[in-house]
Structures are given as C-alpha cells and as structure tokens.
Design a protein around this motif. Structure first.
Motif, PDB file in Angstrom:
ATOM      1  N   LEU A 153       9.636  28.606  77.246  1.00 35.00           N
ATOM      2  CA  LEU A 153       9.416  27.101  76.808  1.00 35.00           C
ATOM      3  C   LEU A 153      10.630  26.508  76.500  1.00 35.00           C
ATOM      4  O   LEU A 153      11.499  27.264  75.463  1.00 35.00           O
ATOM      5  N   ASP A 154      10.630  25.197  76.735  1.00 33.91           N
ATOM      6  CA  ASP A 154      11.960  24.523  75.841  1.00 33.91           C
ATOM      7  C   ASP A 154      11.342  24.337  74.588  1.00 33.91           C
ATOM      8  O   ASP A 154      10.299  23.871  74.157  1.00 33.91           O
ATOM      9  N   GLU A 155      12.420  24.350  73.475  1.00 35.43           N
ATOM     10  CA  GLU A 155      11.950  24.022  72.178  1.00 35.43           C
ATOM     11  C   GLU A 155      11.411  23.117  72.095  1.00 35.43           C
ATOM     12  O   GLU A 155      10.524  22.530  70.947  1.00 35.43           O
ATOM     13  N   SER A 156      11.540  21.709  72.723  1.00 32.68           N
ATOM     14  CA  SER A 156      11.192  20.272  72.430  1.00 32.68           C
ATOM     15  C   SER A 156       9.563  20.477  72.723  1.00 32.68           C
ATOM     16  O   SER A 156       8.817  19.634  72.039  1.00 32.68           O
ATOM     17  N   VAL A 157       9.108  21.558  73.288  1.00 31.43           N
ATOM     18  CA  VAL A 157       7.687  21.553  73.302  1.00 31.43           C
ATOM     19  C   VAL A 157       7.001  21.807  72.155  1.00 31.43           C
ATOM     20  O   VAL A 157       5.866  21.229  71.927  1.00 31.43           O
ATOM     21  N   LEU A 158       7.506  22.818  71.302  1.00 29.94           N
ATOM     22  CA  LEU A 158       6.986  23.065  70.030  1.00 29.94           C
ATOM     23  C   LEU A 158       7.470  22.045  68.995  1.00 29.94           C
ATOM     24  O   LEU A 158       6.603  21.861  67.990  1.00 29.94           O
ATOM     25  N   ILE A 189      11.867  31.264  73.852  1.00 31.60           N
ATOM     26  CA  ILE A 189      11.946  29.789  73.549  1.00 31.60           C
ATOM     27  C   ILE A 189      13.498  29.444  74.107  1.00 31.60           C
ATOM     28  O   ILE A 189      14.456  30.226  73.766  1.00 31.60           O
ATOM     29  N   VAL A 190      13.697  28.474  74.735  1.00 29.86           N
ATOM     30  CA  VAL A 190      15.273  27.809  75.037  1.00 29.86           C
ATOM     31  C   VAL A 190      15.482  27.100  73.932  1.00 29.86           C
ATOM     32  O   VAL A 190      15.001  25.832  73.730  1.00 29.86           O
ATOM     33  N   PRO A 191      16.251  27.541  72.859  1.00 32.62           N
ATOM     34  CA  PRO A 191      16.668  26.388  71.702  1.00 32.62           C
ATOM     35  C   PRO A 191      17.130  25.199  72.235  1.00 32.62           C
ATOM     36  O   PRO A 191      18.182  25.141  73.367  1.00 32.62           O
ATOM     37  N   GLY A 199      16.852  23.974  83.922  1.00 30.99           N
ATOM     38  CA  GLY A 199      15.260  23.931  83.607  1.00 30.99           C
ATOM     39  C   GLY A 199      14.890  22.365  83.546  1.00 30.99           C
ATOM     40  O   GLY A 199      13.501  22.037  83.603  1.00 30.99           O
ATOM     41  N   LEU A 200      15.623  21.435  83.246  1.00 30.45           N
ATOM     42  CA  LEU A 200      15.229  20.211  82.815  1.00 30.45           C
ATOM     43  C   LEU A 200      15.002  19.425  84.002  1.00 30.45           C
ATOM     44  O   LEU A 200      14.415  18.285  84.113  1.00 30.45           O
ATOM     45  N   ALA A 201      15.222  20.361  85.373  1.00 33.28           N
ATOM     46  CA  ALA A 201      14.912  19.544  86.457  1.00 33.28           C
ATOM     47  C   ALA A 201      13.169  19.587  86.676  1.00 33.28           C
ATOM     48  O   ALA A 201      12.819  18.924  87.529  1.00 33.28           O
ATOM     49  N   GLY A 202      12.465  20.374  85.855  1.00 30.74           N
ATOM     50  CA  GLY A 202      10.923  20.425  85.849  1.00 30.74           C
ATOM     51  C   GLY A 202      10.394  21.739  85.794  1.00 30.74           C
ATOM     52  O   GLY A 202      11.046  22.911  85.916  1.00 30.74           O
ATOM     53  N   GLN A 203       9.107  21.418  85.561  1.00 30.86           N
ATOM     54  CA  GLN A 203       8.133  22.830  85.151  1.00 30.86           C
ATOM     55  C   GLN A 203       7.845  23.409  86.537  1.00 30.86           C
ATOM     56  O   GLN A 203       7.795  22.884  87.736  1.00 30.86           O
ATOM     57  N   PHE A 204       7.641  24.786  86.575  1.00 29.72           N
ATOM     58  CA  PHE A 204       7.027  25.656  87.786  1.00 29.72           C
ATOM     59  C   PHE A 204       6.512  26.969  87.032  1.00 29.72           C
ATOM     60  O   PHE A 204       6.879  27.351  86.195  1.00 29.72           O
ATOM     61  N   LYS A 238      15.833  32.191  91.691  1.00 30.14           N
ATOM     62  CA  LYS A 238      16.854  32.135  91.147  1.00 30.14           C
ATOM     63  C   LYS A 238      16.905  31.269  89.972  1.00 30.14           C
ATOM     64  O   LYS A 238      17.631  31.593  88.864  1.00 30.14           O
ATOM     65  N   THR A 239      16.478  30.227  90.007  1.00 31.29           N
ATOM     66  CA  THR A 239      16.152  29.314  88.970  1.00 31.29           C
ATOM     67  C   THR A 239      15.674  29.877  87.834  1.00 31.29           C
ATOM     68  O   THR A 239      16.068  29.649  86.614  1.00 31.29           O
ATOM     69  N   TRP A 240      14.595  30.713  88.144  1.00 30.21           N
ATOM     70  CA  TRP A 240      13.724  31.223  86.798  1.00 30.21           C
ATOM     71  C   TRP A 240      14.875  32.208  86.177  1.00 30.21           C
ATOM     72  O   TRP A 240      14.986  32.068  85.201  1.00 30.21           O
ATOM     73  N   GLU A 241      15.623  33.085  86.776  1.00 29.07           N
ATOM     74  CA  GLU A 241      16.739  33.805  86.223  1.00 29.07           C
ATOM     75  C   GLU A 241      17.628  33.203  85.250  1.00 29.07           C
ATOM     76  O   GLU A 241      17.744  33.420  84.411  1.00 29.07           O
ATOM     77  N   LEU A 242      18.176  32.025  86.055  1.00 30.97           N
ATOM     78  CA  LEU A 242      19.071  31.334  84.981  1.00 30.97           C
ATOM     79  C   LEU A 242      18.262  30.666  83.779  1.00 30.97           C
ATOM     80  O   LEU A 242      19.048  30.440  82.819  1.00 30.97           O
ATOM     81  N   VAL A 243      17.254  29.961  83.980  1.00 32.14           N
ATOM     82  CA  VAL A 243      16.370  29.501  82.956  1.00 32.14           C
ATOM     83  C   VAL A 243      16.176  30.485  81.754  1.00 32.14           C
ATOM     84  O   VAL A 243      16.237  30.217  80.661  1.00 32.14           O
ATOM     85  N   ARG A 244      15.718  31.900  82.251  1.00 27.64           N
ATOM     86  CA  ARG A 244      15.295  32.740  81.341  1.00 27.64           C
ATOM     87  C   ARG A 244      16.439  33.240  80.582  1.00 27.64           C
ATOM     88  O   ARG A 244      16.580  33.417  79.299  1.00 27.64           O
ATOM     89  N   ASN A 245      17.879  33.158  81.151  1.00 28.69           N
ATOM     90  CA  ASN A 245      18.919  33.788  80.670  1.00 28.69           C
ATOM     91  C   ASN A 245      19.065  32.832  79.354  1.00 28.69           C
ATOM     92  O   ASN A 245      20.016  33.055  78.414  1.00 28.69           O
ATOM     93  N   GLU A 246      18.934  31.453  79.404  1.00 29.81           N
ATOM     94  CA  GLU A 246      18.924  30.596  78.479  1.00 29.81           C
ATOM     95  C   GLU A 246      18.363  30.605  77.158  1.00 29.81           C
ATOM     96  O   GLU A 246      18.756  30.214  76.072  1.00 29.81           O
TER      97      GLU A 246
END
Length: 265
Positions: A153-158, A189-191, A199-204, A238-246
């Motif tokens: 989750l992006d921190e903005s969600v919280l 959480i992505v701080p 990830g800013l390109a959208g949910q999946f 690939k996008t998932w791996e990059l997003v999770r790494n953040e």
C-alpha cells in the motif's frame, strides 16, 4: 456451471476438436499453455476477454467467441470482470495486491467499505449489495487453507481522511495491523518519502493459481479488466518486484500502520 456457460465451454471444445488440435497445440497457437486451455474447457477457470480475443484473432473467426462471451455476460447483472475475478480470487494460492488509493477490499472494515462507495454514484441498495459481497469475499482469508496475501500500500492510503466519519481511519488502521500480524497475510507500506515510483501508474492484483498459472486484475475510473496474456503478466510481475522493493519490511510496515493509527486519534 449454468446452462449458458456450459454451452460456451462446449463450443470451445468443439471448435478445437474441429481444428484437430490437442490442448497443447491449440494453446500454443494463441499464446497460452495446454493446462490453461484444459482448465477453461473443464470450467476450472472462466474464459476471459483476452483469451477469447486471442482465439478469434489467430483463427480468424469473425469475433465469434468474443461475441459469445459478451452474450453470456448479459445474462448476469454482475459485471463480467468481477465474476471472473471472484472465481480467480477463490482459487488463488497467492495474491499479490498493490493499492494506490484504497485499503485492499479483502482487508477493509465494513465502515471503510461503505465510505469507498460514497458520493452518490450508487443507490443505497447498491451500496448494501456491494458491501455485503465484499465482506463475503473476505471469508477466503479465514478458511482452513487460505491464500497467501501480500499487499503493498502507498502510505497515502493510510493518511487520506474520510470526512464526516470520526474514528473510521483509526478502526481501519487497527484492523489492518491486526490482520498483518497473521502468518498468511503480509502488508508492506511504501513510505511517503520514496517520492515518485513505478506504482503511481495504478493499482493491480496478481493471482497465482494452484497449477502455477498467473492472472491479473487492473482497473481505472472507466473500466476494469482481467489480464491473462503471458506477456502482460510478465510485465506486471516485473512491476510488482520493483514496487515491493520500495516498500518497508513487514515489521516496520506494521509499526508504520500503528503510528498512523495513533495520528488519527
């Protein structure tokens, strides 16, 4: 399976047999595995728009199977993508879920779920129906052999306030922290200080099924779709791996959720 669905699956089997192709050969011709074809033909997984389009395009059917799927959809008031996704969700062994705007539906409280539907787009009756369906779907996390849910989750969600709903975000954050402590649920959480990231390109969501096959769900303001074309799934992977790494590690993420919960009090 209902009669209409059985008819569609039978037509798919007949078409393949008329071509004289095995499930492996038929799948190879349209970019899918033989096990995928077998699962569709036996009703183990629903045929998607992408799957039907691949058949129509490669075999030049004049959009026969795409139209057939559309006609089948009209027989059910539930959107086709949602019916398809719920089936995949139930069969999944692992769910990888990235959210930019909302807490994932499987982790929402009832009050939060209702808040996501506010604004006049839905009638009160529709809201009741959608919320009930969403809460019912959460039962997969409580069954004897639940899927592994990994949510980023992006921190903005919280941090996003829900107007005129005092205590709602405290309740939701506390619930999220409670669920994240369970062995089959991970929340990362992505701080906010990460800044811009892919990830800013959208949910999946990516669902991995028992046979190792993967299928994804993606949506936007105007539409939602099921993605199962291998090339597209690979890109999302690939996008998932990059997003999770953040994102923060599991324990740090839980602490972040608790920290945000306190900020709402």
């Amino acid at each position: 399976m209902g009669t209409a669905t059985d008819f569609v699956l039978n037509e798919l089997r007949l078409f393949r047999n008329q071509l004289g192709l095995s499930q492996d050969d038929f799948g190879g011709s349209i970019g899918y595995s033989g096990s995928h074809v077998s699962s569709v033909e036996t009703g183990g997984r629903p045929p998607t728009k992408e799957y039907m389009r691949a058949i129509d395009k490669h075999h030049d059917t004049g959009d026969r199977f795409t139209r057939m799927l559309h006609d089948l959809t009209q027989l059910d008031s539930t959107p086709s993508w949602l019916r398809e996704w719920i089936e995949f969700e139930r069969e999944a062994t692992t769910l990888r879920w990235f959210e930019l705007a909302y807490v994932p539906g499987l982790l929402q409280t009832e009050r939060y779920a209702r808040a996501t539907l506010a604004g006049g787009r839905f009638t009160p009756e529709d809201v009741d129906r959608i919320v009930a369906s969403r809460l019912e779907r959460q039962a997969i996390l409580e069954r004897e052999r639940p899927p592994q849910l990994i949510a980023v989750l992006d921190e903005s969600v919280l941090r996003r306030p829900v107007l005129d709903q005092p205590g709602l975000m405290v309740e939701q954050c506390e619930r999220l922290a409670e669920l994240a402590a369970q062995t089959h649920i991970q929340v990362h959480i992505v701080p906010a200080d990460v800044g811009m990231y892919l990830g800013l390109a959208g949910q999946f969501i990516i669902a991995e099924l028992a046979d190792g096959a993967r299928v994804a769900h993606a949506d936007n303001q105007l539409s939602a779709q099921i993605v199962d074309a291998p090339a597209d799934i690979a890109k999302l992977g690939k996008t998932w791996e990059l997003v999770r790494n953040e994102a923060l590690p599991r324990r740090q993420s839980i602490e972040k959720i608790k920290e945000v919960a306190k900020s709402w009090t």
